[in-house]
Scaffold this motif. Structure first.
Motif, PDB file in Angstrom:
ATOM      1  N   HIS A  45      38.256  42.818  56.156  1.00 24.28           N
ATOM      2  CA  HIS A  45      36.886  42.765  56.162  1.00 24.28           C
ATOM      3  C   HIS A  45      36.398  44.435  56.170  1.00 24.28           C
ATOM      4  N   GLU A  46      37.194  45.285  55.900  1.00 29.07           N
ATOM      5  CA  GLU A  46      36.638  46.704  55.706  1.00 29.07           C
ATOM      6  C   GLU A  46      35.789  46.858  54.647  1.00 29.07           C
ATOM      7  N   TYR A  47      34.748  47.781  55.007  1.00 28.00           N
ATOM      8  CA  TYR A  47      33.836  48.145  54.039  1.00 28.00           C
ATOM      9  C   TYR A  47      34.445  48.944  52.909  1.00 28.00           C
ATOM     10  N   TYR A  48      34.238  48.544  51.559  1.00 30.60           N
ATOM     11  CA  TYR A  48      35.070  49.287  50.575  1.00 30.60           C
ATOM     12  C   TYR A  48      34.186  49.147  49.463  1.00 30.60           C
ATOM     13  N   ALA A  49      33.396  49.989  48.962  1.00 31.29           N
ATOM     14  CA  ALA A  49      32.159  49.972  47.885  1.00 31.29           C
ATOM     15  C   ALA A  49      32.240  51.392  47.399  1.00 31.29           C
ATOM     16  N   VAL A  50      31.455  51.590  46.199  1.00 28.99           N
ATOM     17  CA  VAL A  50      31.293  52.579  45.385  1.00 28.99           C
ATOM     18  C   VAL A  50      30.051  53.412  46.182  1.00 28.99           C
ATOM     19  N   ILE A  51      30.192  54.823  46.463  1.00 29.03           N
ATOM     20  CA  ILE A  51      29.048  55.350  46.909  1.00 29.03           C
ATOM     21  C   ILE A  51      28.724  56.731  45.982  1.00 29.03           C
ATOM     22  N   VAL A 107      30.404  44.328  49.591  1.00 28.76           N
ATOM     23  CA  VAL A 107      30.963  45.177  50.641  1.00 28.76           C
ATOM     24  C   VAL A 107      32.210  45.143  51.276  1.00 28.76           C
ATOM     25  N   ASN A 108      32.436  43.966  51.806  1.00 24.85           N
ATOM     26  CA  ASN A 108      33.517  43.664  52.586  1.00 24.85           C
ATOM     27  C   ASN A 108      34.707  43.394  51.287  1.00 24.85           C
ATOM     28  N   ALA A 109      35.976  43.849  51.927  1.00 21.05           N
ATOM     29  CA  ALA A 109      36.968  43.733  51.001  1.00 21.05           C
ATOM     30  C   ALA A 109      38.344  43.442  51.784  1.00 21.05           C
ATOM     31  N   ILE A 110      39.114  42.525  51.381  1.00 20.15           N
ATOM     32  CA  ILE A 110      40.639  42.308  51.699  1.00 20.15           C
ATOM     33  C   ILE A 110      41.285  43.124  50.716  1.00 20.15           C
ATOM     34  N   GLU A 111      41.880  43.979  51.263  1.00 22.48           N
ATOM     35  CA  GLU A 111      42.705  45.262  50.041  1.00 22.48           C
ATOM     36  C   GLU A 111      43.878  45.449  50.592  1.00 22.48           C
ATOM     37  N   GLU A 112      44.754  45.991  50.145  1.00 25.29           N
ATOM     38  CA  GLU A 112      45.961  46.453  50.687  1.00 25.29           C
ATOM     39  C   GLU A 112      46.041  47.770  51.115  1.00 25.29           C
ATOM     40  N   ASN A 138      44.389  46.312  62.660  1.00 24.91           N
ATOM     41  CA  ASN A 138      44.971  45.442  61.670  1.00 24.91           C
ATOM     42  C   ASN A 138      45.072  45.968  60.257  1.00 24.91           C
ATOM     43  N   GLU A 139      45.721  45.398  59.542  1.00 24.20           N
ATOM     44  CA  GLU A 139      45.929  45.905  58.206  1.00 24.20           C
ATOM     45  C   GLU A 139      46.560  44.897  57.312  1.00 24.20           C
ATOM     46  N   VAL A 140      45.961  44.793  56.032  1.00 24.00           N
ATOM     47  CA  VAL A 140      46.420  44.035  55.085  1.00 24.00           C
ATOM     48  C   VAL A 140      47.674  44.754  54.416  1.00 24.00           C
ATOM     49  N   VAL A 141      48.717  44.080  54.226  1.00 25.09           N
ATOM     50  CA  VAL A 141      49.888  44.587  53.787  1.00 25.09           C
ATOM     51  C   VAL A 141      50.193  44.471  52.297  1.00 25.09           C
ATOM     52  N   ASP A 142      50.062  43.056  52.006  1.00 26.59           N
ATOM     53  CA  ASP A 142      50.362  42.653  50.816  1.00 26.59           C
ATOM     54  C   ASP A 142      49.424  41.599  50.153  1.00 26.59           C
ATOM     55  N   LEU A 143      49.110  41.810  48.914  1.00 25.14           N
ATOM     56  CA  LEU A 143      48.138  40.886  48.299  1.00 25.14           C
ATOM     57  C   LEU A 143      48.793  40.427  46.943  1.00 25.14           C
ATOM     58  N   GLY A 144      49.991  40.709  46.557  1.00 27.64           N
ATOM     59  CA  GLY A 144      50.875  40.261  45.728  1.00 27.64           C
ATOM     60  C   GLY A 144      50.011  41.027  44.189  1.00 27.64           C
ATOM     61  N   GLY A 145      49.421  42.140  44.623  1.00 25.74           N
ATOM     62  CA  GLY A 145      48.514  42.856  43.163  1.00 25.74           C
ATOM     63  C   GLY A 145      47.297  41.995  42.960  1.00 25.74           C
ATOM     64  N   GLN A 146      46.902  41.147  43.802  1.00 24.03           N
ATOM     65  CA  GLN A 146      45.662  40.451  43.400  1.00 24.03           C
ATOM     66  C   GLN A 146      44.443  41.025  44.066  1.00 24.03           C
ATOM     67  N   GLY A 147      44.599  42.069  44.636  1.00 24.08           N
ATOM     68  CA  GLY A 147      43.516  42.872  45.323  1.00 24.08           C
ATOM     69  C   GLY A 147      42.581  43.800  44.715  1.00 24.08           C
ATOM     70  N   PRO A 148      41.361  44.249  45.048  1.00 31.50           N
ATOM     71  CA  PRO A 148      40.913  43.856  46.352  1.00 31.50           C
ATOM     72  C   PRO A 148      40.096  42.671  45.937  1.00 31.50           C
ATOM     73  N   ILE A 149      40.232  41.802  47.207  1.00 28.29           N
ATOM     74  CA  ILE A 149      39.325  40.509  47.374  1.00 28.29           C
ATOM     75  C   ILE A 149      37.971  40.887  47.772  1.00 28.29           C
ATOM     76  N   ILE A 150      36.977  40.862  47.044  1.00 26.50           N
ATOM     77  CA  ILE A 150      35.724  41.460  47.661  1.00 26.50           C
ATOM     78  C   ILE A 150      34.539  40.094  48.070  1.00 26.50           C
ATOM     79  N   ALA A 151      33.999  40.475  49.177  1.00 29.95           N
ATOM     80  CA  ALA A 151      33.161  39.223  49.737  1.00 29.95           C
ATOM     81  C   ALA A 151      31.898  39.513  49.065  1.00 29.95           C
ATOM     82  N   ASN A 152      30.986  38.348  49.414  1.00 31.13           N
ATOM     83  CA  ASN A 152      29.558  38.446  48.709  1.00 31.13           C
ATOM     84  C   ASN A 152      29.024  39.519  49.276  1.00 31.13           C
ATOM     85  N   TYR A 153      27.932  39.959  48.693  1.00 29.37           N
ATOM     86  CA  TYR A 153      27.163  41.305  48.971  1.00 29.37           C
ATOM     87  C   TYR A 153      28.178  42.552  48.384  1.00 29.37           C
TER      88      TYR A 153
END
Length: 815
Positions: free
Chosen positions: A593-599, A583-588, A566-581
């Motif tokens: 729920h992909e892990y999307y974080a600084v390392i 690490v999880n994100a809703i991002e174009e 699955n893939e998030v296609v469009d957020l209208g420029g409002q991403g990423p939407i980061i969940a608590n903790y």
């Protein structure tokens, strides 16, 4: 479907076909005998991430069948909120029996067993692992079930009762459930059927503080260098958090054949649940608020009704063509009420009544109500028993604050052809069916989402006032998820069967919040818009084989393999939407729920070659998904020596990751020994803020500037515990999920003449769950989710108690 933790009474989380669109909690709706039930994760008083599942009231012994409708192509006729699938649970019913049988059958079953930890934490990795392992325990399971079923003449009935007591592996975690059910069906004549189903359960529950609560046992042992560093062990053990969950479900339905081919159907379903949670910190011990203790109580009452009315007409307009047309309406009405209070400063722990505290903190109360309604028509066609089609249309309405309620029309169509009915297909193909289906569904806006501006009351030093609390969008529309499904079904030589399905989904008009510009004066309020888009596709395959059939032996297997992307296609420029903790994100461009974080990518060095700190990645990076790309299972049933039966099932997941905030915090607080050893070998000291779990004098520091020092410094930097992205691990898994062996004693009973004395049958067995587990993520659990079963975060291990290994012995007797 996976548990979010191993606590008794905890919740479950579903992931169905790419997870649907971007709105809602991603979970299917659940019906029990036609009544839509509340599937909430109940955490009225937060004491860690885990809540109680409101489905814990269901007794598996009452269930006759479970059907899962996956995605809009199958579930479109259930309208909005069915975009994540529908789970249909049917409870047991009676059957007509001859007078010679006494008109009734009685079943009694008891089961004794225990929950145990599926693994132990490694003392070589965690300094206090042995202490934490010793805190966990074997939990007893005791269950008794009795039911009566039967009927004669116009009546059929089923009456069941269950008493279950279960302890978890964590201290003070248990569930005591008493559940009863009465299902009655009356068929006065061949044109009228009336049925009434009713169930009630009462649950007593408790669980300790868990996950990211500092009063949890693991926070004070395995995650730190010094046991009970944050709180005294007696203070932790003295906290109490009992809960109650009582529930009544039921439905009444009538089917009336008005004339040949014309049937009228009506049903009313109810689900009424009451949940209460208590909490008490005794005043004799010091907690984060000091001495004096704390008492909190909270209650939730949820009542919802499901109304379903429809008429169906079956007719034959031409030879060979059979059509059934249905017109109906479904309504859903839900009201939820919450109330709670908090008080502190108690004179003694012997008197815990909330009114005996002298420091009143506050009370709260809330109410939520929603209504949904749909009208639909469906037409099923069958031509010459070769070609099949279903055409459906549904219009749904959502409740709203204001005059205009959002409405949407969802279509559904399916087609199938039985190729085995044609002469060109070989005779060994018993069934060969091609099928295609298309359906639409989605999530409705919340009741207040379309109201332009809502105000709330606020108390101030100058008196009460009003402030804007929510801004809606009057032009908001429901989400629309379109699904196309193609499939093949085959049965070969009456021994093999194959199901293959390919699906693709596209979600449009998903509701995404956009913040106001600060210049509007409403800059802290988010306004919903239809700007979100997502897509998903996947494959589902099942192979079944009947390898051996005889009077004394039988061997069958079932193999499933599923793949999804699955893939998030469009957020209208409002991403990423980061969940608590964080690490999880809703991002174009990424899966949901992909892990999307600084390392950190390596080390920096001072002029003298000593370690100077980590090098960050250039922003957030894609670190994989907590949801496997591939999942599957293999189950086997082997009947041997006529009366023995062996069942087993294993399941697996590939392409899965886990975020171990548990290991991250253990490293930060000195509890993770490999990290402390690296610090010692690099010659670091406590100025870095990490309290070591090892004696630095036991390790000779490496020489700065040498290749060995540089390599270790880079490794050390890449596990810097102030970067959560550093603690995401591969977590592919294989689990022996179930294994059971049973023996049917019917021949033994007949040999001793017990059948004629009233005993109709007896079966004994042993069973186990989660017996063996293999995973790349070895020092935690790959299934848990610290924030619970309904949060926006996925795959977070915060020392969460894992699903236990379960062993039990059972006896089932029929009279």
């Amino acid at each position: 479907m996976r548990p979010s933790a191993g606590y008794v009474g905890g919740g479950y989380r579903f992931f169905v076909r790419g997870g649907g669109g971007l709105n809602g909690d991603g979970q299917p709706i659940i019906f029990v005998d036609g009544a839509r039930i509340d599937n909430a994760d109940l955490d009225l008083l937060w004491n860690g991430g885990q809540g109680y599942s409101n489905t814990l009231s269901l007794s598996p012994n009452e269930i006759e069948s479970i059907d899962v409708l996956k995605g809009p192509a199958a579930a479109a006729m259930y309208g909005t909120n069915a975009s994540n699938g529908v789970v249909l649970i049917k409870t047991k019913s009676g059957a007509r029996r001859a007078a010679a049988d006494g008109g009734v059958t009685v079943h009694y079953k008891f089961s004794y067993g225990q929950n145990t930890m599926p693994f132990e934490y490694d003392p070589a990795l965690y300094k206090n692992a042995g202490l934490y392992n010793n805190l966990l325990q074997n939990g007893a399971i005791r269950e008794h079930n009795i039911d009566l079923s039967g009927g004669s003449g116009i009546f059929r009935y089923f009456v069941g009762y269950e008493h279950k007591y279960e302890e978890g592996v964590a201290p003070r975690n248990f569930q005591g459930r008493n559940a009863g059910r009465v299902n009655i069906t009356a068929v006065p004549n061949d044109r009228l059927s009336i049925s009434v189903n009713a169930g009630y359960s009462a649950n007593d529950l408790e669980r300790p503080h868990s996950d990211d609560a500092v009063l949890s046992p693991h926070w004070n042992t395995i995650m730190v260098d010094t046991p009970w560093k944050w709180y005294d062990s007696v203070a932790v053990a003295s906290t109490r958090g009992p809960a109650k969950n009582n529930r009544t479900t039921g439905d009444a339905r009538v089917t009336w054949t008005v004339a040949r081919g014309l049937d009228l159907f009506g049903s009313v379903g109810i689900d009424n649940s009451f949940h209460r949670q208590d909490e008490f910190y005794p005043p004799e011990y010091q907690y984060w608020m000091g001495y004096g203790g704390r008492r909190r109580i909270a209650e939730r009452t949820n009542t919802q009704y499901t109304y379903d009315i429809k008429a169906s007409y079956s007719y034959k307009p031409i030879s060979g063509l059979d059509i059934t047309s249905v017109v109906g309406s479904q309504l859903f009405d839900r009201e939820s009420n919450n109330v709670g209070a908090e008080n502190r400063q108690f004179a003694t722990g012997l008197i815990s009544d909330i009114g005996s505290g002298s420091n009143y903190i506050g009370m709260w109360e809330g109410k939520f109500q929603e209504r949904q309604a749909g009208i639909y028509t469906s037409h099923t066609l069958s031509y010459q028993d070769r070609y099949f089609a279903t055409l459906s249309l549904r219009k749904d309405y959502a409740s709203a604050v204001g005059e205009d309620a959002p409405a949407i029309i969802y279509p559904q169509a399916s087609f199938a052809a039985r190729l085995d009915k044609f002469d060109f297909v070989p005779d060994f193909l018993d069934i060969l069916k091609l099928r295609a289906a298309y359906g639409e569904s989605g999530q409705l806006p919340e009741p207040r989402d379309t109201k332009r501006l809502l105000w709330g009351a606020l108390g101030t030093a100058y008196g009460p006032g009003a402030i804007p609390t929510q801004m809606g969008n009057p032009a908001l529309k429901p989400e629309r998820i379109k699904e196309l499904e193609l499939g093949l079904d085959a049965e070969i030589a009456n021994r093999w069967s194959l199901e293959f399905t390919y699906y693709t989904q596209n979600a449009n008009n998903s509701i995404i919040g956009m913040p106001n510009s600060p210049s509007t004066g409403f800059g802290n309020i988010v306004v919903p818009y239809n700007i979100g888009k997502a897509k998903a596709h996947g494959i589902e395959a099942t192979l079944e084989g009947n390898l051996l059939r005889s009077d004394d032996y039988g061997l069958n297997f079932n193999l499933t393999w599923n793949w999804q992307k699955n893939e998030v296609v469009d957020l209208g420029g409002q991403g990423p939407i980061i969940a608590n903790y964080q690490v999880n994100a809703i991002e174009e461009g990424l899966p949901k729920h992909e892990y999307y974080a600084v390392i950190t990518t390596g080390a920096r060095f001072n002029a003298d070659g000593t370690y100077a700190g980590p090098v960050e990645s250039d922003g957030r990076v894609d670190l994989g998904s907590p949801i496997p790309d591939h999942t599957g299972s293999f189950s086997l049933n082997f009947r041997f020596l006529k009366d023995f039966n062996l069942n087993g099932m294993a399941d697996w997941g590939l392409g899965k990751k886990v975020f171990s905030i548990f290991r991250q915090f253990a490293a930060r607080n000195g509890g993770y020994m490999p990290f402390a050893v690296m610090a010692a070998r690099l010659g670091l000291d406590d100025d870095w803020g990490w309290i070591s779990s090892v004696n630095f004098d036991d390790y000779t520091p490496l020489t700065p500037g040498t290749p060995e020092y540089i390599a270790l410094a880079n490794e050390f930097a890449r596990v810097d515990p102030y970067y959560r992205g550093n603690y995401i691990y591969d977590a592919d898994y294989l689990v022996l999920r179930e294994l059971s062996l049973s023996y049917d004693l019917k021949d033994v009973l007949a040999r001793f003449g017990l059948i004629s004395s009233g005993v109709k049958g007896m079966t004994v067995g042993i069973a186990g769950k989660n017996l063996l587990r293999f995973s790349q993520y070895g020092d935690g659990d790959f299934e848990v989710n610290a924030p619970g079963a309904r949060s926006s975060a996925w795959g977070v291990d915060y020392g969460t108690v894992p699903p236990p290994r379960v062993l039990n012995f059972w006896v089932n007797v029929a009279f």
